[in-house]
Design a protein around this motif. Structure first.
Motif, mmCIF file in Angstrom:
data_model
loop_
_atom_site.group_PDB
_atom_site.id
_atom_site.type_symbol
_atom_site.label_atom_id
_atom_site.label_comp_id
_atom_site.label_asym_id
_atom_site.label_seq_id
_atom_site.Cartn_x
_atom_site.Cartn_y
_atom_site.Cartn_z
ATOM 1 N N TRP A 53 89.073 7.389 -8.487
ATOM 2 C CA TRP A 53 88.395 7.189 -9.765
ATOM 3 C C TRP A 53 87.714 5.826 -9.834
ATOM 4 N N ARG A 57 83.789 5.252 -10.304
ATOM 5 C CA ARG A 57 83.308 4.500 -11.462
ATOM 6 C C ARG A 57 82.410 3.332 -11.048
ATOM 7 N N ILE A 95 82.178 7.158 -18.568
ATOM 8 C CA ILE A 95 81.919 5.911 -17.843
ATOM 9 C C ILE A 95 80.795 5.132 -18.509
#
Length: 216
Positions: A53, A57, A95
């Motif tokens: 993740w 990101r 995000i």
């Protein structure tokens, strides 16, 4: 062309994804292509979900800077560890609230919670844990959809729209109710000859024309 698939477009596993994501966005701007599609990709074996993740990101934000500069949509396609579920798609969209981060919705990838990952002349299926309903997933993220791959399948075989297991009509209804005015791009996986492909195109166009006339 209505959209361009990003070279090295699997963000998590491909170390070149940022470099080529930026190049593709600039190329799309020069070619007047409004959307660049990209995927999260599957985390390599041994990488934790947290590590995957954070990598997604950070790389996505770096690529998004150029999308904003170029005014080209960076569209996440369901293609990986997070994006094949509704919660995963929403998490990716969280995000950034930038208008240039959006979704290229692929009806079949969501339906089967899988996609074909190609490498040169080879390909393999990549699977998520459990499939969700493609209509309900679309309903949850439709406000961020800017491009759509309409694709139908029977089992794992691509078929003409309306001849498979994907609820194409239901997805089209959700798009209509949301006011979607973007492209419906027929996609197949190329596992047939040109004559078969032409037949699939004709039959899919006939189906789309009929269903759209019924719901519009």
């Amino acid at each position: 062309a209505t959209a361009l698939w990003c070279t090295h477009g699997a963000i998590i596993p491909d170390d070149k994804s940022v470099e080529y994501g930026k190049k593709c966005l600039r190329w799309a701007r020069a070619a007047d292509i409004p959307v660049v599609n990209i995927g999260d990709g599957f985390a390599p074996e041994g990488m934790s979900e947290t590590e995957a993740w954070e990598l997604l990101r950070s790389r996505l934000l770096e690529i998004l800077k150029v999308a904003e500069e170029c005014k080209v949509y960076l569209a996440i396609e369901p293609h990986g560890t997070f994006s094949l579920t509704s919660e995963g798609l929403k998490r990716i969209l969280s995000i950034s609230d930038s208008e240039w981060l959006c979704i290229n919705y692929d009806t079949a990838n969501i339906h089967r919670a899988a996609y074909v990952e190609s490498r040169g002349d080879e390909f393999e299926w990549k699977m998520a844990s459990e499939a969700e309903d493609e209509v309900e997933v679309l309903r949850q993220i439709v406000d961020r959809v800017r491009h759509v791959h309409v694709k139908d399948i029977k089992g794992n075989e691509c078929v003409a729209l309306g001849q498979g297991d994907v609820n194409i009509a239901g997805c089209l209804q959700v798009l209509k109710e949301s006011g979607y005015e973007g492209v419906l791009s027929l996609e197949t996986e190329g596992d047939f000859d040109a004559e078969e492909g032409q037949k699939l195109i004709v039959e899919s166009h006939r189906y789309l024309t009929r269903v759209l006339a019924e719901i519009l």
